[in-house]
Design an enzyme around this catalytic site. Sequence first.
Site, PDB file in Angstrom:
ATOM      1  N   HIS A  69       0.835  -1.214   0.000  1.00 38.46           N
ATOM      2  CA  HIS A  69       0.000   0.000   0.000  1.00 38.46           C
ATOM      3  C   HIS A  69       0.860   1.249   0.000  1.00 38.46           C
ATOM      4  CE1 HIS A  69       0.356   1.004   4.397  1.00 38.46           C
ATOM      5  NE2 HIS A  69       0.490  -0.300   4.536  1.00 38.46           N
ATOM      6  N   ASP A 186       6.255   2.087   6.201  1.00 35.03           N
ATOM      7  CA  ASP A 186       4.996   1.337   6.142  1.00 35.03           C
ATOM      8  C   ASP A 186       4.024   2.135   5.266  1.00 35.03           C
ATOM      9  OD1 ASP A 186       2.648  -0.070   6.658  1.00 35.03           O
ATOM     10  OD2 ASP A 186       2.459   0.669   8.714  1.00 35.03           O
ATOM     11  N   GLU A 220      -5.264   1.191   2.878  1.00 34.65           N
ATOM     12  CA  GLU A 220      -4.925   0.151   3.846  1.00 34.65           C
ATOM     13  C   GLU A 220      -4.911   0.683   5.268  1.00 34.65           C
ATOM     14  OE1 GLU A 220      -2.546  -2.487   6.402  1.00 34.65           O
ATOM     15  OE2 GLU A 220      -2.204  -0.371   5.941  1.00 34.65           O
ATOM     16  N   GLU A 221      -4.394   1.881   5.474  1.00 31.02           N
ATOM     17  CA  GLU A 221      -4.244   2.412   6.826  1.00 31.02           C
ATOM     18  C   GLU A 221      -5.573   2.701   7.508  1.00 31.02           C
ATOM     19  OE1 GLU A 221      -1.735   2.290   8.536  1.00 31.02           O
ATOM     20  OE2 GLU A 221       0.058   2.435   7.290  1.00 31.02           O
ATOM     21  N   ASP A 241       4.010  -6.183   3.242  1.00 28.93           N
ATOM     22  CA  ASP A 241       3.866  -5.015   4.108  1.00 28.93           C
ATOM     23  C   ASP A 241       5.068  -4.983   5.042  1.00 28.93           C
ATOM     24  OD1 ASP A 241       2.758  -2.844   5.578  1.00 28.93           O
ATOM     25  OD2 ASP A 241       0.740  -3.580   5.179  1.00 28.93           O
TER      26      ASP A 241
END
Length: 343
Positions: A69, A186, A220-221, A241
């Site tokens: 992501h 991330d 995604e977050e 990830d």
Amino acid sequence: MGKYTDYIMKTAQDLLAVPSPSGFTHMAAEFVKKEFEKLGYEPQITQKGAVLVKLGGKDDKNAVVLAAHMDTLGGMVCQIMDNGRLKLTNIGGMNPNNAEAENCKVYTKSGKVYDATFQLENASVHVNGEYSDTKRTYDTMEAILDEPVKTKEDVKKLGIMTGDFVCFDPRTVVTQSGYIKSRFLDDKFSTAILLGYAKYLKEKKVETERTIYVLITSYEEVGHGGCAAIPDGVTEMISVDMGCVGKGLECDETMVSICAKDSMGPYDYQVVSGLIKAAQENDIAFAVDVYPHYGSDVDAALKAGYDMKHGLIGPGVYASHGYERSHKDGAKNTLKLLKAYLG
């Protein structure tokens, strides 16, 4: 693999410089799309803002999708105060303790961008006797614009309004010893790893037995990045990830982490076993860990009803959701595992 590791490190730095909190990922999507096009692929941006690309392979009915992501943590203006300061609400898990005294930028709907700093209210230690005892929350902190504003009306004249995104400085540093330190590794580090894998397949003219897709998601977050755009014929999804590094876990920043279970539950036994076998047989530095506070794009896809096996790997990343750290060897070992597992 040195050539591809160097490409990953450079691409990660370039992507980290592109602001992209969840919901504000259009610039990152264009960056990723253009990178795939430079490598000779034909990516598309989905309606949801993800980047989907087919890397090739022989078997379309037993395909694998690799998901990373590009969306990150961030903030959003939720209130303009009478004194010209901005109250923020978090995008994803942006912890105010980790964001204190960070430079940031406010992106207005008109396209203007303004510099600011996220600070505790009354942030001068020589003035505020309660500085050390004040809990850092979004109620006690504020964004201070680097503009001569004194009132709410002054701020509104700049074109700033509620709902404007606030993007924090990643502060990316690469050390001579191979560490990369930055906010938002991330998951931009793994996005760069998947671009490196695509570069390897294209340049080495590798045709895998199974068709491989890459899906770079944009939400995604906030929990629903992998809920859409999985192509027909996909029987397995691997989220690439960040690998967790911390107390009680075996992974460090130079390794690839294989997740056996996260907060949503266990990953597919066959997939996890296959990843471990591939790592063992190819002399790859790896660890198998259980992540206590974690969810992934694969979890989101399964909740959306997709019927497929699932796994999760990634380079070790320390200080997740803060000022994160990884290493070029973590990228190298993740790339090696993708190569070994997928052929």
